[in-house]
Design an enzyme around this catalytic site. Sequence first.
Site, mmCIF file in Angstrom:
data_model
loop_
_atom_site.group_PDB
_atom_site.id
_atom_site.type_symbol
_atom_site.label_atom_id
_atom_site.label_comp_id
_atom_site.label_asym_id
_atom_site.label_seq_id
_atom_site.Cartn_x
_atom_site.Cartn_y
_atom_site.Cartn_z
ATOM 1 N N ASP A 184 -3.089 -6.886 -7.130
ATOM 2 C CA ASP A 184 -2.701 -7.427 -8.285
ATOM 3 C C ASP A 184 -3.915 -8.130 -9.907
ATOM 4 O O ASP A 184 -4.046 -7.891 -10.903
ATOM 5 C CB ASP A 184 -2.107 -8.349 -7.864
ATOM 6 C CG ASP A 184 -0.193 -8.283 -7.688
ATOM 7 O OD1 ASP A 184 -0.395 -7.386 -8.209
ATOM 8 O OD2 ASP A 184 0.262 -8.759 -6.824
ATOM 9 N N CYS B 26 -8.170 -9.990 0.388
ATOM 10 C CA CYS B 26 -7.404 -8.446 1.203
ATOM 11 C C CYS B 26 -6.319 -7.238 0.690
ATOM 12 O O CYS B 26 -5.567 -6.947 0.919
ATOM 13 C CB CYS B 26 -5.735 -9.762 1.923
ATOM 14 S SG CYS B 26 -4.764 -10.687 0.467
ATOM 15 N N GLU C 11 -4.154 -13.780 -7.672
ATOM 16 C CA GLU C 11 -3.474 -12.436 -7.891
ATOM 17 C C GLU C 11 -3.903 -12.613 -9.482
ATOM 18 O O GLU C 11 -3.642 -11.616 -9.540
ATOM 19 C CB GLU C 11 -3.402 -11.682 -7.132
ATOM 20 C CG GLU C 11 -1.955 -12.299 -6.453
ATOM 21 C CD GLU C 11 -0.979 -11.266 -5.963
ATOM 22 O OE1 GLU C 11 -0.958 -10.408 -4.985
ATOM 23 O OE2 GLU C 11 0.034 -12.350 -5.130
ATOM 24 N N HIS D 165 2.872 0.305 -3.517
ATOM 25 C CA HIS D 165 2.862 -0.373 -2.378
ATOM 26 C C HIS D 165 3.765 0.427 -1.038
ATOM 27 O O HIS D 165 2.704 0.697 -0.401
ATOM 28 C CB HIS D 165 3.940 -1.564 -2.338
ATOM 29 C CG HIS D 165 3.491 -2.398 -2.738
ATOM 30 N ND1 HIS D 165 3.762 -3.387 -3.862
ATOM 31 C CD2 HIS D 165 2.929 -3.842 -2.144
ATOM 32 C CE1 HIS D 165 3.547 -4.433 -4.055
ATOM 33 N NE2 HIS D 165 2.344 -4.595 -3.322
HETATM 34 C C1 PEP Z 1 -3.156 -7.802 -3.891
HETATM 35 O O1 PEP Z 1 -2.785 -7.931 -4.593
HETATM 36 O O2 PEP Z 1 -3.600 -7.499 -3.317
HETATM 37 C C2 PEP Z 1 -2.071 -7.551 -2.529
HETATM 38 C C3 PEP Z 1 -2.656 -7.933 -1.512
HETATM 39 O O3 PEP Z 1 -0.421 -8.072 -2.211
HETATM 40 P P1 PEP Z 1 0.188 -6.963 -2.839
HETATM 41 O O4 PEP Z 1 -0.860 -5.485 -2.738
HETATM 42 O O5 PEP Z 1 1.020 -6.519 -1.542
HETATM 43 O O6 PEP Z 1 0.811 -6.911 -4.047
HETATM 44 MG MG MG Z 2 -0.115 -9.006 -4.733
#
Ligand code: PEP
Ligand code: MG
Length: 755
Positions: free
Chosen positions: A626, A673, A602, A361
């Site tokens: 994920d 996303c 995910e 992150h």
């Molecule tokens: C993902 O898992 O692709 C996502 C957009 O969420 P995060 O990266 O915040 O886990």
């Molecule tokens: Mg995620």
Amino acid sequence: MLSSLRSIVQELNATQDLESVLTIIVRRVRETMATQVCSIYLHEEKSHAYTLMATEGLNPESVGQVSLSANRGLVGLVASREEAINLDDAEAHPNFEYFPETGEERYSSFLGVPIIHHRAVLGVLVVQQTSKRRFDEGEEAFLITMSAQLAGIIAHAEVTGALVSMGSQAVKELKFVGIAGAQGVAIGDAVVVTPLSDLNAVPLQQCDDVDAEIRFFNQCLAAVREDVRHFSLQLEERLNKEEQMLFEAYASLLDDAALGREVIEQIKQGYAAQYAWSTVIGEHVKTFQSMSDPYFRERATDVQDLGRRVLAYLQQSTQTKVVYPDATILVGEDLTASDLAEVPKEKLVGLISVKGSGNSHVAILARSMGIPTVMGAVDLPFTRLDGRHVIVDGYHGHVYSDPGDQLLKHYQEIAEEDLQMAAVLDAVKDLPSETLDNHRVSLWVNTGLIADAQMSLDRGAEGVGLFRTEVPFMLRDRFPSEEEQRAVYREQLEAFAPHPVTMRTLDIGGDKSLPYFPIQEDNPFLGWRGIRVTLDHPEIFLSQTRAMLKASEGLDNLRILLPMVSTLPELEIAQMLVNRAFMELIDEGFSIQMPQIGVMVEVPSAVYQAREFAAKADFLSVGSNDLTQYLLAVDRNNPRVADLYGAMHPAVLRALQQVVDCCRAEGKPVSICGEMAGDPKAALLLVAMGFDVLSMSASGLLKVKSVLRGIKLEEAKELLDQVMALPDAESINICLDKVMRRVGLGRIFNPGAAE
Ligand code: PEP
Ligand code: MG
């Protein structure tokens, strides 16, 4: 054998410089295996030769003198075969090469094992003895185990040793390899952030005023002495004799003139008290740990504990406040969002994290802020980098310390080229995002910080596909109240109105923890994460959704997204709770509209049930970060397996296509996303698959738009067909690179390629 192995590793862990590491290894291995010789040969990058670097048993004069190229001699053979060679009569082997300076003619039997780190042979560990007997299986297995454990320590000591000590004039340019975290190049000065009271993570720093530093050190020592006296008085009646003795031992350690003297000696040489204290304590811990008597070995823990207590005082009331240079490159073992927030925005130019990987992150946050970042620089002796001039190459995942003029010039040119590229890309900012044959694709952004909003709008974002609400939660020291949340959400909704803003409910767990709500689990990515946490705490979920709904009043551009959903009942309960919040607010007189509720895909179960989820939800959004980790069983944060993590894996691409098809069948919109949406190559495939919306870090938006504007949908579909027939991610990437070069878009895909 196991206890010898442990004690050798422990002794080595407290040792920093390469020479001492090697000396300890050869001495302890020879002792433990009761052989006559133990030697280490290390690989030299320039000459490609293996040089004798330490020995117990051979002529010590030959250290540094004997060198074998790969494939020469038995050592070279071990290295090139990358496996152990065990001989009872070494001289009889055709590869045997004789070096008179070593005096090794006396030794008949030979056992050599390669020292391998990250798939590269660092060197060879050899034991020899006079008698003509093969080393037995147990001995061979021990040496292999030893070597596997030592590889990381040797690699670390090599780079640490190479970073010359503070104050020396003879600085040397060094390169460290990590993982590309956020694209771009940064040149600046390192500021190391360290967790408090961690004796192994104290940055090497100088002090300005030696006398004041000594006074300061003595004050801190006195404060801990007072604490210890206080505890022991408080607990006097409850302690048994042995425990009381422990306090006495503590007090006497603090009174030990020798300990204080050693530290003061180092301060006089110009080192900061924190650093001096941590190195002296480290030495003492090592001495205790290497003692054979278990009672004394145990005392190492006491010294460590005491060391941490004094360090806490030294750090709490540290004399020097951090001064951030104009071009700050923040360096840490495991950087967090709040570390980034500490640095004034205009001064932060680059990031380096020892832990984490390209989709951690903090890397995602860095991408959204457009800060060049290197993650997973596992061999970087980060505590030694403070104040040094460094280059962050976020394209290739490389870090350079003390760069020379030539390298600086090279990177300044890349930075210059990046600026020119940004100007070129800027030209498409206000143009529609459509293919050459007029197929429109919505390009939205992922946000988390308010600062993201302006940058996103400047780049022509048409909506927010993912607002990571956990970021404002992470920057506080308690849960934000409903009203505090409402204010943050309102700002975000207003900034983008009338464009839609997709707010994800709190997604903590995994690698995102809140300091005030710690989640300790052995396997956090498979544990209490995302919707699982908030459904178990409906009060958190309700106050968050109420805050979102209130914030949307009069704007009506809110969409709600649910993270980590793996079962249909989770969706149903969440929908019921949002509905409840909505009805409550209507009763309270708010004039709001029910937002669309979407599910993040995910985890694999959501792929297989995408049809059912699409039927029940208003939209689906794929979280490919994920999804990739769960489909491939590769931790997105672990630099060791970073090579295996890749959204271009055929299994991931097939899963994405399946999700799109399910949404089509249910007539529901589908977006993506995850970070792959911001990768221009991947974006082509996603558009061809049929995604309605690509939501990405703002920094990728213009690149994706220019690529889409340069190709026809039909061509993208042909490319997708071609790619779907390929067996692995590597061939898919090669195929896409070729196509991009053919259509003249190579530079966008391979920025900074000039390295
Ligand atoms: C993902 O898992 O692709 C996502 C957009 O969420 P995060 O990266 O915040 O886990
Ligand atoms: Mg995620």
